[in-house]
Scaffold this motif. Structure first.
Motif, short mmCIF file in Angstrom:
data_model
loop_
_atom_site.label_atom_id
_atom_site.label_comp_id
_atom_site.label_asym_id
_atom_site.label_seq_id
_atom_site.Cartn_x
_atom_site.Cartn_y
_atom_site.Cartn_z
N PRO A 577 38.71 5.46 22.36
CA PRO A 577 38.96 5.50 23.81
C PRO A 577 38.59 4.21 24.55
O PRO A 577 39.13 3.95 25.63
CB PRO A 577 38.09 6.67 24.28
CG PRO A 577 37.84 7.49 23.07
CD PRO A 577 37.82 6.54 21.92
N THR A 578 37.69 3.42 24.00
CA THR A 578 37.30 2.17 24.68
C THR A 578 38.47 1.20 24.78
O THR A 578 38.49 0.33 25.65
CB THR A 578 36.12 1.51 23.95
OG1 THR A 578 35.03 2.44 23.89
CG2 THR A 578 35.64 0.25 24.67
N ILE A 579 39.46 1.38 23.90
CA ILE A 579 40.64 0.51 23.96
C ILE A 579 41.32 0.64 25.32
O ILE A 579 41.84 -0.34 25.86
CB ILE A 579 41.65 0.86 22.84
CG1 ILE A 579 40.99 0.76 21.46
CG2 ILE A 579 42.87 -0.06 22.91
CD1 ILE A 579 40.52 -0.61 21.09
N SER A 580 41.31 1.83 25.91
CA SER A 580 41.93 2.03 27.23
C SER A 580 41.21 1.19 28.29
O SER A 580 41.83 0.71 29.24
CB SER A 580 41.91 3.50 27.62
OG SER A 580 40.59 3.98 27.72
N LYS A 581 39.89 1.01 28.12
CA LYS A 581 39.14 0.17 29.07
C LYS A 581 39.56 -1.30 28.93
O LYS A 581 39.66 -2.02 29.92
CB LYS A 581 37.64 0.31 28.82
CG LYS A 581 37.08 1.71 29.09
CD LYS A 581 35.58 1.75 28.82
CE LYS A 581 35.01 3.15 29.03
NZ LYS A 581 33.55 3.21 28.74
N ILE A 582 39.82 -1.73 27.69
CA ILE A 582 40.25 -3.11 27.45
C ILE A 582 41.62 -3.35 28.09
O ILE A 582 41.86 -4.38 28.73
CB ILE A 582 40.29 -3.42 25.94
CG1 ILE A 582 38.88 -3.36 25.36
CG2 ILE A 582 40.93 -4.78 25.68
CD1 ILE A 582 38.83 -3.49 23.85
N LEU A 583 42.52 -2.35 27.95
CA LEU A 583 43.84 -2.47 28.55
C LEU A 583 43.76 -2.51 30.07
O LEU A 583 44.46 -3.30 30.72
CB LEU A 583 44.73 -1.32 28.09
CG LEU A 583 45.17 -1.36 26.62
CD1 LEU A 583 45.78 -0.02 26.21
CD2 LEU A 583 46.16 -2.49 26.38
N LEU A 584 42.91 -1.68 30.63
CA LEU A 584 42.73 -1.67 32.09
C LEU A 584 42.10 -2.99 32.55
O LEU A 584 42.49 -3.55 33.58
CB LEU A 584 41.85 -0.49 32.50
CG LEU A 584 41.52 -0.39 34.00
CD1 LEU A 584 42.80 -0.31 34.83
CD2 LEU A 584 40.61 0.82 34.27
N LEU A 585 41.16 -3.48 31.78
CA LEU A 585 40.52 -4.75 32.11
C LEU A 585 41.55 -5.88 32.15
O LEU A 585 41.55 -6.71 33.08
CB LEU A 585 39.43 -5.06 31.08
CG LEU A 585 38.67 -6.39 31.23
CD1 LEU A 585 37.94 -6.42 32.57
CD2 LEU A 585 37.70 -6.58 30.08
N ARG A 586 42.43 -5.90 31.18
CA ARG A 586 43.48 -6.94 31.17
C ARG A 586 44.38 -6.83 32.39
O ARG A 586 44.77 -7.84 32.98
CB ARG A 586 44.33 -6.81 29.90
CG ARG A 586 43.64 -7.31 28.64
CD ARG A 586 44.59 -7.23 27.47
NE ARG A 586 44.00 -7.76 26.26
CZ ARG A 586 44.62 -7.77 25.09
NH1 ARG A 586 45.85 -7.29 24.98
NH2 ARG A 586 44.03 -8.27 24.01
N LYS A 587 44.72 -5.61 32.75
CA LYS A 587 45.58 -5.40 33.91
C LYS A 587 44.91 -5.92 35.18
O LYS A 587 45.54 -6.59 36.02
CB LYS A 587 45.91 -3.91 34.06
CG LYS A 587 46.87 -3.61 35.19
CD LYS A 587 47.08 -2.13 35.38
CE LYS A 587 47.85 -1.52 34.23
NZ LYS A 587 48.20 -0.09 34.51
N LEU A 588 43.62 -5.63 35.33
CA LEU A 588 42.88 -6.08 36.52
C LEU A 588 42.73 -7.60 36.52
O LEU A 588 42.82 -8.24 37.58
CB LEU A 588 41.51 -5.41 36.56
CG LEU A 588 41.50 -3.88 36.75
CD1 LEU A 588 40.08 -3.36 36.73
CD2 LEU A 588 42.19 -3.49 38.05
N GLN A 589 42.51 -8.18 35.37
CA GLN A 589 42.37 -9.63 35.29
C GLN A 589 43.68 -10.33 35.65
O GLN A 589 43.67 -11.37 36.31
CB GLN A 589 41.91 -10.04 33.89
CG GLN A 589 40.46 -9.72 33.61
CD GLN A 589 40.07 -9.92 32.16
OE1 GLN A 589 40.92 -9.82 31.25
NE2 GLN A 589 38.81 -10.19 31.92
N LYS A 590 44.81 -9.74 35.21
CA LYS A 590 46.10 -10.31 35.57
C LYS A 590 46.33 -10.19 37.08
O LYS A 590 46.82 -11.12 37.72
CB LYS A 590 47.23 -9.62 34.82
CG LYS A 590 48.59 -10.23 35.16
CD LYS A 590 49.73 -9.57 34.42
CE LYS A 590 51.05 -10.22 34.84
NZ LYS A 590 52.22 -9.63 34.17
#
Length: 891
Positions: A577-590
């Protein structure tokens, strides 16, 4: 001492084809591939520049069979078939060599190796000759001598190893005279030479170091013990045959002249022009003739009325691409009285918010307001002048060479250099990069004369080529498209860009603050979740570190060669499930880097952004935008769409947005005369449900959500060249099932299949397709011998007709609406794909809505009426609108 370069033509041409540049699609406008020839020329000339040879000789293989095949029929069997794109370039490279005064040879029954071997040995008989053999073929090492050296290119031809006796011994541990023996023992897989089975590289070297040759090995075979001896005895026949096959024949009967043959670069010009290698004309054919008026230009500091004519050609050079803050290099004006160059006007970085009004030249201002002008890039010219403090009359600008050339061929890169090559390939003008440098090295601090003549020459060319451009537009039936649509539309965009969009900087700061907080929290959460597997200096944004964490330490399924892209990570979310946090983090960084922080530098002193709309970037006529890009802000993504709140109106105004509903599908229904689609549109039916009913044969029940989704995929995908493989991926079904769906779709809408076939056939015959407004999109890909490239060309052909017509409809609507609302407190501020956004006085909204709606609906009829179709539309256009105080409220 004379220096000779002997070139293995086949070897260099193959290397050129498979080099990094060679894999890039490079063709003439007629579709002839030239990538290998282009790289071949550059490689050859780079070598010649480095060593300055007295003569260059090139040899090619002729035919597939030689005397070696008589002795070994399987010789070179198993080699991959030569790509057809390369085969087509064999005669072109020979044509180049002849044009360049470079001798080349090919002889029946012999290979290039034998020809070069014969020549090198003849040259060695003369005193003081130095011979270089350029090849990737290691067989050539046997030709190395005190006078002959092998050049082995490592990367292109920029990194070359020069093999002499010492270098060869260092590499293989043998002498040149032993190369054929070496291959006779160990074989050569690339040529399908067998050698002695069981004798490898190491053993071959050892044997040759002791016995010197294969003949001596077998003379002394009794000295060799054990399995090695047995292998040699069993492989004796193969050893001698392999050596014979590997030996270069040096007594080919051929006429050969030792005269110096220096490259004649000037004679190459027609060849370069024929195959559209104009960069090579500039690079190697340096006898540039000055423009006819270039010697008589006048350098001025201020304008004088005596310089004026009724019609004038003006060109402004800026160093940067963003003309909202132009770094002006110089301005040239050409007319019947001469050519004039401003030496000091605008010699600094300027924008409308910091320009010193006292610097305005009043005579020049009057000139701009009262005379007629031709230019290149009307938007850049006018907005740069306005940002320098000058007022202009839009109607006085009558001709834009950039727009006109874009209309003629939208596939050409839209800059002056490329357009000049297209219009007048024989004309030689240095490129922008040659004058001012490239990338971060760009500078206007260069030789004044070079700078002046370059800018002046452009102003003269705008004037001199105008008739030729108009003749081409008339010949292709595109003049009306240029004058009635593109030129008028450019003036609409100028007003939009100058107007700009107000930014709520407080909202921007608030969103930035919130996003930074969320990013910090997420980064900490991810590090906590993975604390047992990472160090303190772990960088979540490092693909390498993330790859090691996910696949090496966490042992997650590695289905895509260690990839950490979005699509791959989404498949791992259910496992960790932590992978979803990484994906969200990338979206916010973009969101932070591209939009929140990214937009800050484009907010000017008036608190507005003044985006630049690219009118000549796409091949289909659609707009794009830069500085900043406002067209890729997602409305569907909940996080990203919140960003739209920063776009606001001044007090007393509101936004009014209009967009076309399913415009491309409606155009498809009309141009292909798809009766069932037309009926669905005219009766306001759900187009995707109706398609689903036909595809799945539904008569007496409701269409399911999945069936509607599949039909929707078809309805939109058909515009973009839907394939069975692509459909199977989109719908997560088998390719077989996807094929069945596609067949069912075309059975349901046979007119669409017929439209696709006729469009592709037209494109194959004429190399272009045409929108209903006469806009051409050239489809050179259909001439390719590569199946995948041709498939892309077929998709592009169909898409260009539909998407290009839809883009033309939108332009007509915007032009007509702008004419109606000029100076009436209603401003167009943006176009985002099929949507037009207006800024309007609140009390004018109700009056404006029906006017805008009617003009948008009538735009298609305007095209059919004014572009010689003599019919009415078979389907009406549907328009939606919304009102809001910011862009988020518009949807």
């Amino acid at each position: 001492m004379k220096k000779y370069l002997l070139v293995d033509g086949n070897s260099l041409l193959f290397r050129a084809f498979y080099s990094s540049f060679g894999r890039v699609t490079l063709t003439t406008t007629s579709g002839t591939p030239t990538n290998a020839v282009f790289s071949f020329i550059n490689m050859l000339f780079n070598i010649n520049t480095k060593f300055n040879y007295d003569s260059i000789i090139v040899a090619f293989d002729k035919g597939k069979k030689t005397f070696r095949h008589e002795k070994l029929p399987s010789y070179k069997d198993g080699r991959q078939k030569t790509p057809q794109e390369l085969v087509l370039q064999f005669p072109i490279v020979r044509e180049f060599l002849s044009s360049a005064n470079i001798k080349w040879y090919e002889i029946d029954n012999y290979e290039a190796d034998d020809i070069l071997g014969t020549i090198s040995k003849k040259l060695e008989l003369e005193n003081d000759n130095l011979i270089h053999i350029l090849t990737s073929d290691q067989d050539m090492y046997q030709l190395i001598s005190e006078k002959t050296f092998v050049l082995s290119p490592q990367t292109g031809t920029s990194d070359i190893l020069i093999y002499d006796r010492y270098k060869l011994n260092e590499k293989w541990g043998i002498e040149p005279e032993q190369v054929a023996d070496y291959k006779g023992l160990r074989g050569d897989q690339s040529d399908n030479i067998k050698g002695v089975q069981g004798i490898g590289e190491k053993t071959a070297k050892e044997l040759l170091n002791i016995y010197n040759s294969i003949e001596n090995i077998y003379k002394n075979i009794e000295e060799i013990k054990g399995a090695k001896k047995e292998k040699l005895i069993n492989g004796k026949e193969d050893a001698f045959l392999s050596k014979e096959i590997a030996t270069i024949y040096i007594d080919v009967k051929m006429d050969f002249c030792f005269d110096d043959t220096k490259i004649d670069y000037e004679k190459l010009k027609p060849f370069f022009q024929k195959y559209e290698m104009l960069s090579l004309v500039k690079k190697y054919c340096q006898n540039i003739e000055p423009s006819k008026n270039l010697s008589s230009y006048k350098i001025i500091d201020v304008w004088n009325q005596s310089y004026e004519c009724e019609l004038n050609s003006i060109y402004i050079e800026i160093l940067n691409d963003n003309y909202q803050i132009p770094d002006v290099v110089g301005i040239a004006i050409s007319n019947d009285k001469g050519t004039f160059y401003f030496k000091n006007l605008g010699q600094k970085e300027v924008n409308i918010f910091n320009w010193n009004e006292n610097a305005v030249d009043n005579e020049f201002q009057s000139f701009l307001l009262n005379k007629k002008f031709d230019t290149y890039d009307i938007k850049k010219t006018i907005i740069t002048l306005k940002n320098m403090g000058y007022n202009v009359n839009l109607e006085n600008f009558e001709y834009d060479m950039m727009l006109a050339t874009y209309v003629l061929n939208s596939s050409i890169k839209s800059n002056f250099d490329s357009h000049l090559i297209f219009l007048k390939p024989e004309y030689e003008l240095k490129t922008f990069e040659e004058i001012f440098g490239k990338g971060a090295k760009k500078t206007k601090n260069i030789n004044d004369k070079d700078k002046e003549e370059y800018i002046i020459e452009k102003s003269i060319l705008i004037k001199d080529l105008k008739k030729e451009v108009f003749d081409k537009l008339n010949a292709s039936n595109q003049y009306f498209l240029y004058s009635d649509m593109e030129l008028k539309f450019a003036k609409v965009l100028i007003e939009m860009e100058i107007e700009g969009v107000l930014i709520d900087t407080n909202e921007l700061k608030l969103q930035t603050k919130n996003i930074i907080e969320q990013i910090n929290i997420l980064e900490e959460d991810v590090k906590i979740d993975f604390k047992d597997f990472i160090d303190l200096d772990f960088n979540i944004n490092s693909p390498k570190q993330l790859k090691e964490l996910l696949y090496d330490k966490l042992k997650l399924p590695n289905s895509n060669k260690g990839s950490t892209d979005k699509e791959t990570l989404e498949k791992l979310v259910d496992i960790n499930p932590t992978i979803s946090k990484i994906l969200l983090l990338r979206k916010l960084q973009k969101l932070y880097s591209t939009y929140l922080k990214g937009f800050e530098k484009y907010i000017y002193a008036d608190k507005k952004i003044h985006t630049i709309f690219n009118q000549t970037l796409t091949t289909t006529g659609r707009l794009s935008s830069i500085y900043p890009n406002i067209q890729n802000i997602s409305i569907r993504d909940e996080i990203q769409r919140e960003f739209r709140k920063i776009f606001v109106c001044e007090e007393g105004y509101t936004f009014l947005s209009f967009d076309y509903s399913q415009i491309e599908l409606r155009v498809l229904a009309d141009v292909a005369n798809v009766k069932s689609l037309i009926n669905s549109f005219e009766n306001n039916k759900d187009i995707h449900e109706e398609a689903a009913k036909k595809i799945f044969g539904i008569e007496d029940r409701q269409v399911t959500k999945d069936e509607r989704r599949i039909a929707k995929t078809f309805n939109f995908g058909i515009l973009y060249g839907l394939s069975d493989f692509g459909l199977s991926k989109d719908l997560n079904i088998t390719v077989k099932k996807a094929k069945e769906y596609i067949e069912s779709y075309y059975n349901s809408f046979p007119e669409i299949l017929e439209f696709k076939k006729s469009t592709i056939e037209f494109a194959k015959q004429f190399s272009y397709v045409v929108t209903l407004a006469s806009r051409r999109r050239y489809i050179y890909e259909l001439q390719s011998t590569n199946f995948m490239v041709r498939q892309f060309g077929e998709r592009a052909a169909v898409n260009a007709v539909i998407q290009g017509t839809a883009a033309d409809i939108l332009k007509v609507a915007m032009i007509n609406i702008n004419d109606i609302f000029k100076s009436k407190n209603i401003f167009m501020v943006a176009q985002i794909h099929d949507e037009i956004i207006f800024k309007i006085k609140k009390n004018d909204v109700e009056k404006a809505i029906p006017i805008i709606e009617d003009n948008m609906k009538q735009a298609y009829e305007y095209i059919l009426k004014n572009y010689n179709h003599n019919r009415s539309s078979r389907v009406s256009l549907d328009v939606n609108y919304s009102v809001g105080k910011n862009w988020l409220e518009l949807k």
